[in-house]
Write an enzyme that holds these catalytic residues in place. Structure first.
Site, PDB file in Angstrom:
ATOM      1  N   GLY A   1       7.942   9.380  -7.369  1.00 56.94           N
ATOM      2  CA  GLY A   1       7.168  10.567  -7.031  1.00 56.94           C
ATOM      3  C   GLY A   1       5.702  10.371  -7.367  1.00 56.94           C
TER       4      GLY A   1
ATOM      5  N   GLU B   1       7.855   4.804  -9.989  1.00 55.56           N
ATOM      6  CA  GLU B   1       7.385   4.319  -8.688  1.00 55.56           C
ATOM      7  C   GLU B   1       6.523   5.407  -8.058  1.00 55.56           C
ATOM      8  OE1 GLU B   1       9.405   3.661  -4.406  1.00 55.56           O
ATOM      9  OE2 GLU B   1      10.338   2.488  -6.013  1.00 55.56           O
TER      10      GLU B   1
ATOM     11  N   CYS C   1       5.033   5.390   0.390  1.00 53.70           N
ATOM     12  CA  CYS C   1       4.115   4.973  -0.673  1.00 53.70           C
ATOM     13  C   CYS C   1       3.358   3.695  -0.354  1.00 53.70           C
ATOM     14  CB  CYS C   1       4.865   4.812  -1.988  1.00 53.70           C
ATOM     15  SG  CYS C   1       6.188   3.591  -1.943  1.00 53.70           S
TER      16      CYS C   1
END
Length: 461
Positions: free
Chosen positions: A214, A235, A269
């Site tokens: 997150g 992460e 991401c």
């Protein structure tokens, strides 16, 4: 009485389901059960039982693949074409856990290297680290859960899993499949809860390992509050850079950059975000990217022809709109897009030369926006690419081996893709962020290693 959260389709904001939100009292009981299981070594599940459960899980998921894909598209807004791929990856991830159980071995430690150790033999074994608490993100609502929960099952750790409140249904479906596959319910607990309760759960002293996917702001805050002894893996995101040199094949790279930048509408991401091209090529690169982006179909993710779905919440569309408007006001040129298409969607956007201090240049966009910058000197491109306080994956497009190897050395990233986009990943490779982008290493095998710990036996003969 427990609250109920309604789950909405992010495209039309219609209710598609609901989930019960747990109180601290509920979760406290779950933690006690999980902690008790780990403390009582006689209850640990042997490897063959764990393998059996995971084999059954993969089989059940394969039989329900289309239903799982539609669930991902419905609650997360990921286009159905990509949701189907996510389900395949999730099944592969479960099977990879089975393979990694077979590799989960210790080793002999030589003892007679000195007279003091002579007359002894020693070996190590891997033991489960304890209770795992996994908190996950919305953007891969099934595969991320598999990456956090299946390794816990594989290593014999009791696990409490908290999905994002936007996308809890895929997680719920996976946990139910684990039960159906034969996992005793006390070994995996679904802990849908509000943030204050989640923080109390995560920072509890009974937790052995915390897995978080997150935002950096939340992840680093939670790490600072972990109980002494709790290990963790974080992460977060990045603003992935791409370096293009004069030898690169522009036509070959455009489909790759388009996929890497607009997959799941940029809500990944390691999405392509910052593209650095030589000044003599930058207009061509930006124009061709714009042509490809403008051809993408935006709409309801449940439509199999849609390539870009909605953003997860209307507020995210507002934010992306503000960031793009800020960049344009600072001098960026809109090559395509640059506008919202509705309350829940934003047009795939290519910006040429945004200001270096604009939000789109300094922060993770997490939306359908790719920025293209010109450079005159390759070293200046590397400097700009490495200028941010976070780093994840990066890429370089070139036909020159020297340039490729130079990029591998000088780009500040955990992985550098040569002639591929920044979002490439297979689930057995190490996957991690540097600096503010993360802590420890993801990937099925790496996560399983983190969820176990060495125990050594030394035997005096």
């Amino acid at each position: 009485m427990s609250n109920v959260v309604e789950v909405l389709n992010p495209f039309d904001l219609e209710k598609i389901g609901s989930v019960e939100v747990k109180s601290w009292n509920d979760i406290n009981v779950m933690l006690n059960v999980a902690h008790g299981l780990h403390r009582d070594r006689g209850t640990w599940l042997p490897a063959y039982r764990r393998i059996e459960v995971l084999k059954n899980t993969a089989r059940i998921m394969s039989g329900r693949a289309e239903d799982l894909a539609m669930l991902i598209a419905s609650e997360g807004g990921k286009p159905l074409i990509d949701a189907r791929i996510e389900v395949t990856r999730a099944i592969d991830g479960v099977e990879l856990c089975i393979h990694e159980i077979c590799q989960m071995a210790g080793r002999e430690i030589p003892m007679d290297l000195t007279a003091a150790g002579s007359g002894r033999i020693a070996f190590t074994q891997r033991e489960p680290i304890g209770v795992v608490v996994a908190a996950s993100a919305f953007n891969h609502p099934l595969n991320l859960i598999v990456h956090q929960v299946a390794p816990a099952v594989a290593t014999g750790c009791p696990v409490l899993v908290k999905p994002a409140l936007d996308t809890p249904l895929s997680c719920e479906a996976f946990v139910d499949i684990l039960y159906e596959a034969g996992l005793p319910k006390e070994w995996c607990h679904l802990t849908i809860c509000q943030n204050d309760v989640a923080e109390r759960m995560i920072t509890d002293a009974r937790v052995g390992f915390f897995s978080f996917i997150g935002s950096a702001r939340v992840g680093w805050m939670l790490r600072s509050k972990l109980a002494p002894g709790t290990r963790c893996a974080l992460e977060h995101g990045g603003a992935a850079p791409v370096i293009i040199d004069e030898t690169a094949d522009i036509d070959a790279m455009i489909p790759l950059l388009t996929k890497g930048g607009f997959y799941h509408s940029g809500q990944v991401c390691v999405s392509v975000q910052r593209v650095f091209a030589p000044s003599g090529m930058v207009e061509t690169v930006a124009r061709k990217l714009a042509e490809a982006a403008s051809a993408l179909k935006v709409g309801d993710a449940r439509d199999a022809s849609v390539e870009c779905g909605p953003l997860i919440r209307p507020g995210e569309v507002d934010r992306v709109e503000q960031w793009v408007d800020e960049a344009v006001a600072g001098g960026a040129r809109v090559m395509t897009g640059g506008k919202r298409l509705g309350r829940t969607t934003y047009a795939p956007t290519i910006l040429l030369n945004p200001p270096a201090d604009a939000s789109v240049s300094t922060s993770e966009i997490f939306g359908p926006v790719v920025c293209v910058y010109e450079y005159d000197d390759l070293s200046a491109a590397y400097e700009a690419a490495n200028a941010l306080p976070f780093a994840f994956q990066a890429s370089v497009f070139t036909k020159s081996l020297d340039t490729a190897m130079h990029a591998v050395r000088y780009l500040d990233a955990t992985a550098v893709m040569v002639n591929d986009h920044t979002a490439f990943r297979v689930d057995w490779m190490p996957f991690a962020g540097r600096h503010q982008s993360g802590y420890n290493t993801g990937g099925i095998g790496y996560t399983m290693h983190d969820m176990t710990q060495d125990k050594m036996a030394v035997i005096r003969l």
